[in-house]
Design an enzyme around this catalytic site. Structure first.
Site, PDB file in Angstrom:
ATOM      1  N   GLY A   1       0.829  -1.194   0.000  1.00 38.00           N
ATOM      2  CA  GLY A   1       0.000   0.000   0.000  1.00 38.00           C
ATOM      3  C   GLY A   1       0.863   1.245   0.000  1.00 38.00           C
ATOM      4  O   GLY A   1       2.068   1.197   0.281  1.00 38.00           O
TER       5      GLY A   1
ATOM      6  N   GLY B   1       0.544  -5.217   0.562  1.00 38.33           N
ATOM      7  CA  GLY B   1      -0.664  -5.108  -0.247  1.00 38.33           C
ATOM      8  C   GLY B   1      -0.552  -5.777  -1.606  1.00 38.33           C
ATOM      9  O   GLY B   1      -1.551  -6.170  -2.201  1.00 38.33           O
TER      10      GLY B   1
ATOM     11  N   GLU C   1       5.635  -6.141   7.498  1.00 37.51           N
ATOM     12  CA  GLU C   1       4.950  -5.101   8.262  1.00 37.51           C
ATOM     13  C   GLU C   1       5.442  -4.904   9.696  1.00 37.51           C
ATOM     14  O   GLU C   1       5.295  -3.807  10.253  1.00 37.51           O
ATOM     15  CB  GLU C   1       3.439  -5.364   8.265  1.00 37.51           C
ATOM     16  CG  GLU C   1       2.749  -5.115   6.934  1.00 37.51           C
ATOM     17  CD  GLU C   1       2.884  -6.296   5.977  1.00 37.51           C
ATOM     18  OE1 GLU C   1       2.338  -6.213   4.865  1.00 37.51           O
ATOM     19  OE2 GLU C   1       3.526  -7.308   6.336  1.00 37.51           O
TER      20      GLU C   1
ATOM     21  N   ASP D   1      -1.199  -7.796   7.000  1.00 38.14           N
ATOM     22  CA  ASP D   1      -2.641  -7.678   6.799  1.00 38.14           C
ATOM     23  C   ASP D   1      -3.037  -8.142   5.402  1.00 38.14           C
ATOM     24  O   ASP D   1      -2.435  -9.057   4.878  1.00 38.14           O
ATOM     25  CB  ASP D   1      -3.099  -6.254   7.099  1.00 38.14           C
ATOM     26  CG  ASP D   1      -2.578  -5.228   6.087  1.00 38.14           C
ATOM     27  OD1 ASP D   1      -1.486  -5.433   5.525  1.00 38.14           O
ATOM     28  OD2 ASP D   1      -3.257  -4.204   5.885  1.00 38.14           O
TER      29      ASP D   1
END
Length: 357
Positions: A65, A113, A136, A144
């Protein structure tokens, strides 16, 4: 079509190309919305038989992301980050349940992402250039985009190892870990895309796509993860990060020493949340429940100091010396971990209940 996302139909293929090569095709909110719109439209379009997703340039599919945009949102408290995660997770769920073959070309760098828009697909292709990771915990977050679901379903404790350390893996390791399906030579990708786009598909498109991919498949060797799986399982079989670190220290091996070093750099709170999330994901009924859980975690951890500090140190200032809070594993209260899993009330994502925010 936008500058950041190129959406078109070529033959019987719906094609999506992430088009931010200078930013390693990092996902923006507009790109998430563009992908959602295209995939939702193609679900009922009988002329689209297969979806192909790739990234512009030769460096990678997607590095994750847009961390800078999330950092900015945290500084301005404008709600954009929460909106990004909500819509990104809806996209991840749609990909995981997509009714047509979804071919993700995981060439080059695929992180965070980028894993979310690829590893949930029905046909996941890696190449000799693939470099995949969920890093992360190095920026105060957790794996995630359904990452905890994927890691919980990896062989043995391989997923726990990858999630806590952010270890980078190549093609055969990704296949072994369940994040990819087949390896293709990178120089064959243009030909493969052409074949998939122009194929005369029969009544069973999935079987046809699988057959076409098999004709391009190569095997570059054995998985290194498979070779060290025994050591990984011994070290990461515990339910506390402290016990994992102790096991790595006692392993008396190069791998153990590397794990100790890698974990020492990660955010203590993030590691504890990540381990708890992977363990909990293994008990959930599906990807929707997992993404609902991850949305709680993302919103809660976004409120903590570690995310902004991690992004500052790794991405903004690039000093590489984040000041984690708490600074040690022992200083992380159990309540600080469990509170991250608490319901968001009316702000729940709601994918598993069908009541989507």
């Amino acid at each position: 079509m936008t500058d950041e996302l190129i959406v078109r139909q070529e033959g019987s293929a719906g094609r999506i190309t992430l088009n931010r090569p200078k930013a390693l095709n990092a996902l923006s909110l507009d790109m998430v919305h563009g992908m959602l719109a295209a995939l939702e439209s193609w679900q009922t379009d009988e002329t689209v038989r297969v979806v192909i997703v790739d990234g512009a340039g030769e460096r990678g599919l997607c590095a994750g992301g847009d961390i800078r945009a999330l950092y900015k949102s945290g500084q301005e408290q404008d709600g954009v980050a929460q909106k990004f995660w909500a819509d990104e997770y809806k996209l991840n769920a749609l990909i995981a349940n997509y009714p047509k073959p979804y071919v993700a070309i995981m060439d080059g760098i695929v992180m965070g992402g980028g894993v979310g828009i690829s590893a949930h697909g029905s046909n996941r292709l890696v190449t000799e250039r693939s470099m995949i990771a969920m890093p992360e915990t190095a920026i105060g977050l957790f794996p995630d985009v359904g990452g905890t679901w994927l890691l919980a379903n990896a062989p043995g404790e391989v997923g726990t190892f990858l999630g806590l350390t952010g270890h980078r893996i190549g093609a055969q390791d990704a296949i072994y870990a369940g994040l990819a399906d087949v390896e293709i030579q990178s120089d064959k990708l243009p030909n493969l895309i052409e074949v998939l786009s122009q194929a005369d598909y029969g009544s069973d498109t999935r079987a046809d796509v699988d057959s076409l991919l098999r004709s391009f498949t190569v095997n570059s060797g054995q998985s290194q993860l498979a070779e060290i799986r025994g050591q990984i399982d011994q070290i990461f079989s515990f339910d506390s990060v402290e016990e994992i670190v102790t096991a790595a220290e006692k392993a008396d091996s190069d791998l153990g020493q590397k794990i100790v070093k890698d974990l020492a750099d990660r955010a203590p709170h993030s590691m504890k949340v990540t381990l708890a999330a992977i363990r909990k994901a293994s008990t959930l009924g599906g990807i929707e429940e997992d993404l609902d859980m991850e949305y709680r975690l993302a919103c809660r951890m976004f409120e903590q100091k570690d995310f902004s500090e991690g992004v500052r140190a790794v991405v903004i200032d690039k000093t590489g010396n984040p000041n984690w809070s708490p600074a040690t594993l022992e200083a992380v209260p159990e309540a600080m971990v469990s509170d991250c899993f608490a319901s968001l009330g009316s702000n729940e994502l709601g994918l598993s209940s069908g009541i989507i925010r």
